[in-house]
Scaffold this motif. Structure first.
Motif, PDB file in Angstrom:
ATOM      1  N   GLY A  59      -2.339   0.624   7.828  1.00  0.00           N
ATOM      2  CA  GLY A  59      -2.156  -0.073   6.569  1.00  0.00           C
ATOM      3  C   GLY A  59      -0.838  -1.118   6.625  1.00  0.00           C
TER       4      GLY A  59
ATOM      5  N   THR B 144      -1.684  -4.431   4.955  1.00  0.00           N
ATOM      6  CA  THR B 144      -1.550  -4.422   3.590  1.00  0.00           C
ATOM      7  C   THR B 144      -0.139  -4.327   3.005  1.00  0.00           C
TER       8      THR B 144
ATOM      9  N   GLU C 119      -1.616 -12.910   0.679  1.00  0.00           N
ATOM     10  CA  GLU C 119      -2.502 -12.486   1.361  1.00  0.00           C
ATOM     11  C   GLU C 119      -2.538 -13.218   2.906  1.00  0.00           C
TER      12      GLU C 119
ATOM     13  N   VAL D   4      -7.009  -7.894   5.814  1.00  0.00           N
ATOM     14  CA  VAL D   4      -6.802  -6.576   5.673  1.00  0.00           C
ATOM     15  C   VAL D   4      -8.312  -5.958   5.784  1.00  0.00           C
TER      16      VAL D   4
ATOM     17  N   THR E 293      -1.819  -0.088  -1.026  1.00  0.00           N
ATOM     18  CA  THR E 293      -2.954  -0.928  -1.624  1.00  0.00           C
ATOM     19  C   THR E 293      -2.769  -0.876  -2.993  1.00  0.00           C
TER      20      THR E 293
END
Length: 438
Positions: free
Chosen positions: A199, A202, A211, A215, A341
């Motif tokens: 992760g 993220t 962004e 991911v 997330t």
């Protein structure tokens, strides 16, 4: 004043990353003879003929593809949206294909200035093939060979000629933060490291608020070290998303090797490290080796247990126990529990980073330091030798030099280090204790 942005785009495997490396005159992006190596946006500053500008490497753009390819294409689109000039790269070796035509239509819809570049023109015989791309409707091509450097100077001249004056540059999403700290010596560099698929990207996207990294559930999605500057109330911070570091036996030659080298280089140049661990697995042997590497780099660390919401209440004590057992190299590094997330717990990370940075740069006055040395010796005298006085010779990390009569055993030096850490609240910052015998 922001630097102009030049986005290098095109379909997969036309040599975009090789061209970026050629323009930068150094290897800054991962290059391999296989499709889809580049996935994230990677920016590098280039200077030519007195003009400085940022060249942004992107993954291959496709009109349609699987979920990973779609995310890579969105990164390319974001780069074009903030570009002052688009360098559209095609492959003179294969000639025009339908994917080039689709990408050209997309570029025309962006209404950005565009420079058509025909790559892999390795000799004069292939120059005629470059003119086959005139039908794309993007103007006359500039023929280059990124591999051999042929035509690179002419391409740089063409780029500089088409760039706007700095005041007229397009305001891309990353320009203001990048320029705001480009000349600052106080920029804090934070490397996000960990095993593949824990992760990191993220979390990186959460921290920078956009962004920037692709991911995906596929391990090893990130190949290059991607960095973005965020201006905070405490100053500019450069967050660096790195590729997942694998065990050597699982690292294949080529892409994985270069990605690992870039990750380690980013870590060695960092002021702080965020070690991301998959909480559903706990700290592993590979996490332990990463902790050793962080300790060797001499930078403080913050441990992030990501995917914490997925761990049952009953299993959480065992997960925390693995951290204590395997990550002793990181001293009193804070442990932050997050789920990147959803963003849960991520807000606790920044205060921990600020505290770690303050400890890393802390300086102790000589008088205060020597009172601490006197007190710790009174509390527990050394079996042999004696510390006459001490000075702090450096910070980042705090480095203390002890002037000693006789010799001190290693166990006593560890006691001194632990006592100084507690006395001056150095937390997770690594400290160094050096001895000079009188």
């Amino acid at each position: 004043m922001s630097r102009p942005q030049v986005a290098v785009v095109g379909r997969p495997n036309v040599g975009k990353s090789s061209l970026v490396n050629r323009l930068a005159a150094r290897r800054v992006t991962v290059v391999e003879h296989q499709r889809g190596v580049t996935r994230d946006r990677t920016s590098v500053e280039v200077e030519w003929a007195g003009c400085a500008f940022d060249v942004v490497d992107t993954g291959g753009w496709l009109e349609a593809g699987d979920s990973l390819e779609e995310k890579v294409s969105r990164q390319a689109e974001a780069a074009v949206a903030g570009a002052d000039l688009v360098v559209f790269v095609v492959d003179a070796e294969t000639g025009p294909v339908e994917e080039d035509a689709r990408a050209a239509r997309w570029i025309r819809r962006s209404h950005r200035p565009v420079l058509l570049v025909a790559n892999k023109v390795d000799d004069a015989v292939r120059e005629a093939a470059a003119w086959e791309f005139v039908g794309l409707g993007l103007g006359d091509p500039v023929a280059v060979s990124a591999l051999h450097g042929r035509g690179a100077g002419e391409l740089l001249d063409a780029i500089v000629a088409r760039l706007p004056e700095p005041d007229d540059a397009v305001d891309g999403p990353d320009e203001a933060p990048d320029e705001a700290v480009s000349t600052s010596s106080e920029e804090l560099r934070v490397a996000i490291v960990g095993r593949p698929n824990v992760g990191k990207s993220t979390l990186f996207n959460r921290l920078i608020g956009e962004e920037r990294s692709v991911v995906h559930d596929l391990p090893g999605t990130t190949r290059d070290a991607v960095d973005t500057v965020v201006v905070t109330d405490d100053g500019p911070v450069r967050f660096i998303d790195t590729a997942g570091l694998r065990r050597r036996a699982r690292t294949e030659a080529g892409v994985d090797t270069y990605a690992t080298l870039r990750s380690l280089k980013a870590l060695d140049g960092a002021d702080l490290a965020i070690l991301v661990i998959d909480a559903t697995v706990g700290a592993t042997g590979q996490d332990q080796r990463l902790a050793e590497r962080i300790a060797g780099a001499g930078c403080p660390a913050v441990v992030v247990l990501n995917k914490w919401e997925l761990v049952s209440t009953e299993a959480r004590p065992a997960v925390l126990a693995t951290v204590g057992e395997r990550l002793a190299f990181l001293g009193d590094a804070p442990v932050i529990k997050t789920t990147a997330t959803s963003g849960r717990g991520v807000h606790r990370l920044w205060p921990a980073l600020v505290t770690a940075a303050e400890d890393y740069a802390k300086r102790v006055p000589t008088g205060v330091l020597n009172r601490a040395i006197r007190d710790l010796q009174q509390r527990q005298p050394a079996p042999t030798g004696k510390i006459r006085y001490a000075v702090q010779g450096a910070s980042e990390p705090p480095t203390f030099t002890l002037f000693v009569a006789g010799r001190l055993p290693a166990t006593y030096l560890r006691y001194v280090e632990r006592s100084l850490r507690e006395r001056f609240g150095l937390g997770s910052s690594p400290i160094r204790v050096r001895v000079r015998t009188e």
